[in-house]
Enzyme design. Structure first.
Site, PDB file in Angstrom:
ATOM      1  N   PRO A   1      -2.551  -0.040  19.226  1.00  0.00           N
ATOM      2  CG  PRO A   1      -4.459  -1.305  18.800  1.00  0.00           C
ATOM      3  CD  PRO A   1      -3.721  -0.631  19.903  1.00  0.00           C
TER       4      PRO A   1
ATOM      5  CG  HIS B   1      -2.012  -0.960   1.205  1.00  0.00           C
ATOM      6  ND1 HIS B   1      -3.015  -0.976   2.143  1.00  0.00           N
ATOM      7  CD2 HIS B   1      -2.294  -1.963   0.339  1.00  0.00           C
ATOM      8  CE1 HIS B   1      -3.864  -1.954   1.852  1.00  0.00           C
ATOM      9  NE2 HIS B   1      -3.445  -2.573   0.771  1.00  0.00           N
TER      10      HIS B   1
ATOM     11  CE1 TYR C   1       0.682   2.491   8.398  1.00  0.00           C
ATOM     12  CE2 TYR C   1      -0.586   3.804   9.961  1.00  0.00           C
ATOM     13  CZ  TYR C   1      -0.420   2.660   9.218  1.00  0.00           C
ATOM     14  OH  TYR C   1      -1.360   1.668   9.289  1.00  0.00           O
TER      15      TYR C   1
ATOM     16  CE  LYS D   1       5.144   3.136  13.324  1.00  0.00           C
ATOM     17  NZ  LYS D   1       5.539   2.788  11.989  1.00  0.00           N
TER      18      LYS D   1
ATOM     19  CE1 TYR E   1      -4.617   3.544   9.541  1.00  0.00           C
ATOM     20  CE2 TYR E   1      -5.025   3.478  11.903  1.00  0.00           C
ATOM     21  CZ  TYR E   1      -4.316   3.052  10.801  1.00  0.00           C
ATOM     22  OH  TYR E   1      -3.299   2.136  10.952  1.00  0.00           O
TER      23      TYR E   1
HETATM   24  C1  PHB Z   1      -4.659  -4.742  11.199  1.00  0.00           C
HETATM   25  O1  PHB Z   1      -4.703  -4.941   9.983  1.00  0.00           O
HETATM   26  O2  PHB Z   1      -4.936  -5.628  12.015  1.00  0.00           O
HETATM   27  C2  PHB Z   1      -4.271  -3.391  11.680  1.00  0.00           C
HETATM   28  C3  PHB Z   1      -3.948  -2.410  10.758  1.00  0.00           C
HETATM   29  C4  PHB Z   1      -3.585  -1.141  11.209  1.00  0.00           C
HETATM   30  C5  PHB Z   1      -3.564  -0.877  12.553  1.00  0.00           C
HETATM   31  C6  PHB Z   1      -3.870  -1.864  13.470  1.00  0.00           C
HETATM   32  C7  PHB Z   1      -4.236  -3.116  13.035  1.00  0.00           C
HETATM   33  O3  PHB Z   1      -3.244   0.384  12.976  1.00  0.00           O
END
Ligand code: PHB
Ligand code: APR
Length: 394
Positions: free
Chosen positions: A296, A76, A388, A300, A204
Site C-alpha cells: 500500500p 492534495h 504517485y 496504487k 510518510y
Molecule cells: C490511506 O489513506 O488509507 C492510505 C494513504 C496512502 C497510502 C496508503 C493508504 O499509501
C-alpha cells in the site's frame, strides 16, 4: 433445477473493480449481472485505501459519480516525506501539474452501489458457493446460491473482480498463468481515529523504529499506520501504546504533535507484491486485486483496479459494436504495462521507507541518502510525483 439469468457480462465481486465495470458497461448499454458474497453493509463499511489518482477521480466525475466526492473529498497538491526529524514537501502541482484526491475506497463503493441501484439494476449480495464454468467455450456460466436456492448466470464473458482471495483466478487451469510474487517481512498496523489530521497533507515517515504514515478521511478523521510484524498481536497494542509509538515515529526537531482521539477501527495489513499473467483465460478476464496486489505504500491498489476495468469496458464496447475481439485480446498486455509500472513504484516506495530486520545500519543509511536525493533533486522528486499522481488514462 436452478434459475438461470441471462446477461452479457457476468461480474464476480462488488469491490471497486466489479462495481466500476458494471457502471461503465451500463453507460455503454451493455448488460451485466454482479454477484457478491458479502452483505451490502459489509462492503460499504470495510475500511481500505483512500487515495485517488487524478485520472481515477476524473473518470468518476466524467461518468456521473462525482457529486459527493466533489463536496466531501480533500484535494492534495503534495505529500511530505519525513526523516531525521524533519519534513520535506514533494509538491505534486509544481512538479507535474497534477493532484491527488483523498476519498475513502468505501465511499467510492457506496457511490457506485447507489448509482447502480438508482438506475434500476441489481446487485446480488450475500451469495454463496460461487463457481465459474465453461469460460473456454462461448457459453460461460456462473453458479451460486442465493437465499439457499441454486442460481446460474449465463453470459458471453465473465469478469473476475473477486479480489486476491476470490475463486476466479484459482479456477483457471494450472499452468495457464504465471505468478510473480514478493512477500515482505513486515506489515502495517492501521487505525482510524476521531481526531483532526495534524497536517493538511499525507506524511510518510522513515524512523529508526520503523515506517509510519499519517493519512486522513475527513477534516475530523485521521487514518494512521505504523510498520509492525506480519504476525503482530493487536492485543499487545492498547491505544496508549499506539499513540506513543506514532508520536515517536513522527517526531520532529520543531516539536510536531499528532492530535489524539478515540480509535474507532484497528487492523493489521500484510504487504505483498503479486502479479498473475496473463490477466485472461478464454472468456474470463481478471481485474483488480484478483490479478495483482501492490504493497500500500504507493497508494496504487484501487487506482489499478479502476484502470483495469476502464480498459476492459472499452474492449467489451469494441466487441459489441464491431464484433472484433482485438481489444479483448490486447486487454492483458494493456493493463500489465501500468501494473508493472505501479509494481516498481510501490516496491521502491516500500523499500525506501521501511526498516528491515538484521540491518547492520547500511540499509538505513542508504535509505536516508535516497530520501535526501528525492527531497533535494528536482529530477528525483519529479519521478516520485509523476508515479504517485499516476499516468493519465489512454
Ligand atoms: C490511506 O489513506 O488509507 C492510505 C494513504 C496512502 C497510502 C496508503 C493508504 O499509501
Ligand atoms: N464471489 C463473489 N464475490 C466475491 C467472491 C466470490 N467467490 N470472493 C470475493 N468476493 C468479493 C469480496 O467480498 C469483495 O467485495 O469480491 C470483492 C473484491 O473486492 P476488493 O477486494 O475490494 O478488490 P477490487 O475490487 O479488485 O479492488 C481493489 O481493494 O483491497 C483493495 O487495496 C485494494 O484498493 C484495492 C482494491
Amino acid at each position: 433445477m436452478s434459475l438461470t439469468l441471462r446477461t452479457q457480462i457476468g461480474i464476480v465481486g462488488a469491490g471497486p473493480a466489479g462495481l466500476m465495470l458494471a457502471h461503465l458497461l451500463r453507460l455503454e448499454g451493455i448488460a451485466s449481472a454482479v454477484i457478491e458474497t458479502r452483505s451490502r453493509g459489509h462492503v460499504e463499511t470495510r475500511v481500505r485505501a483512500g487515495v485517488l489518482e487524478q485520472a481515477t477521480a476524473d473518470l468518476l466525475v466524467e461518468t456521473g459519480l462525482g457529486d459527493r466526492m466533489r463536496r466531501e473529498a480533500l484535494v492534495h497538491g503534495g505529500i511530505e516525506l519525513r526523516f531525521n526529524g524533519a519534513g520535506h514537501r514533494i509538491d505534486f502541482q509544481d512538479l507535474t501539474g497534477r493532484s491527488i484526491v483523498v476519498y475513502g475506497q468505501q465511499e467510492v463503493v457506496k457511490d457506485l452501489i447507489h448509482a447502480r441501484l438508482e438506475s434500476g439494476c441489481e446487485i446480488h449480495f450475500n451469495v454463496a458457493a460461487v463457481s465459474i464454468h465453461g469460460f473456454d467455450s462461448a457459453q460461460p456460466r456462473i453458479r451460486f446460491h442465493a437465499g439457499g436456492q441454486p442460481r446460474e448466470i449465463a453470459c458471453d464473458f465473465i469478469a473476475g473482480c473477486d479480489g486476491f482471495h476470490g475463486i476466479c483466478r484459482p479456477s483457471i487451469p494450472a499452468g495457464a498463468l504465471a505468478f510473480y510474487e514478493r512477500v515482505y517481512p513486515f506489515a502495517w498496523l492501521g487505525i482510524l481515529a476521531e481526531a483532526p489530521p495534524a497536517s493538511g497533507e499525507l506524511i510518510y515517515a522513515n524512523h529508526e523504529r520503523g515506517f509510519a504514515l499519517m493519512s486522513m478521511r475527513t477534516p475530523a478523521i485521521t487514518r494512521l499506520y505504523l510498520q509492525c510484524r506480519p504476525d503482530e498481536d493487536l492485543d499487545a497494542w492498547p491505544d496508549r501504546r499506539i499513540w506513543d509509538e506514532l508520536g515517536t515515529r513522527f517526531e520532529t526537531a520543531a516539536g510536531f504533535r499528532l492530535a489524539e482521539g478515540p480509535i474507532v477501527q484497528k487492523g493489521v495489513t500484510g504487504m505483498r507484491s503479486f502479479v498473475a499473467e496473463p490477466m485472461q483465460s478464454g472468456r474470463l478476464f481478471l481485474a483488480g486485486d484478483a490479478a495483482h496486489i501492490v504493497p500500500p505504500t504507493g497508494a496504487k491498489g484501487m487506482n489499478l483496479a479502476i484502470a483495469d476495468v476502464h480498459v476492459l469496458a472499452r474492449a467489451f464496447r469494441s466487441f459489441y459494436r464491431t464484433g472484433s475481439e482485438d481489444r479483448l485480446r490486447g486487454y492483458s498486455a494493456a493493463c500489465l504495462r501500468r501494473v508493472w509500472r505501479a509494481q516498481h513504484f510501490s516496491w521502491w516506495m516500500t523499500s525506501m521507507l521501511h526498516r528491515v530486520g538484521g540491518d547492520s545500519g547500511f540499509e538505513y543509511r542508504r535509505q536516508l541518502a535516497e530520501l535526501e536525493q528525492v527531497t533535494t533533486s528536482r529530477a528525483a522528486a519529479t519521478s516520485l510525483a509523476e508515479n504517485y499522481t499516476g499516468l493519465p488514462f489512454e
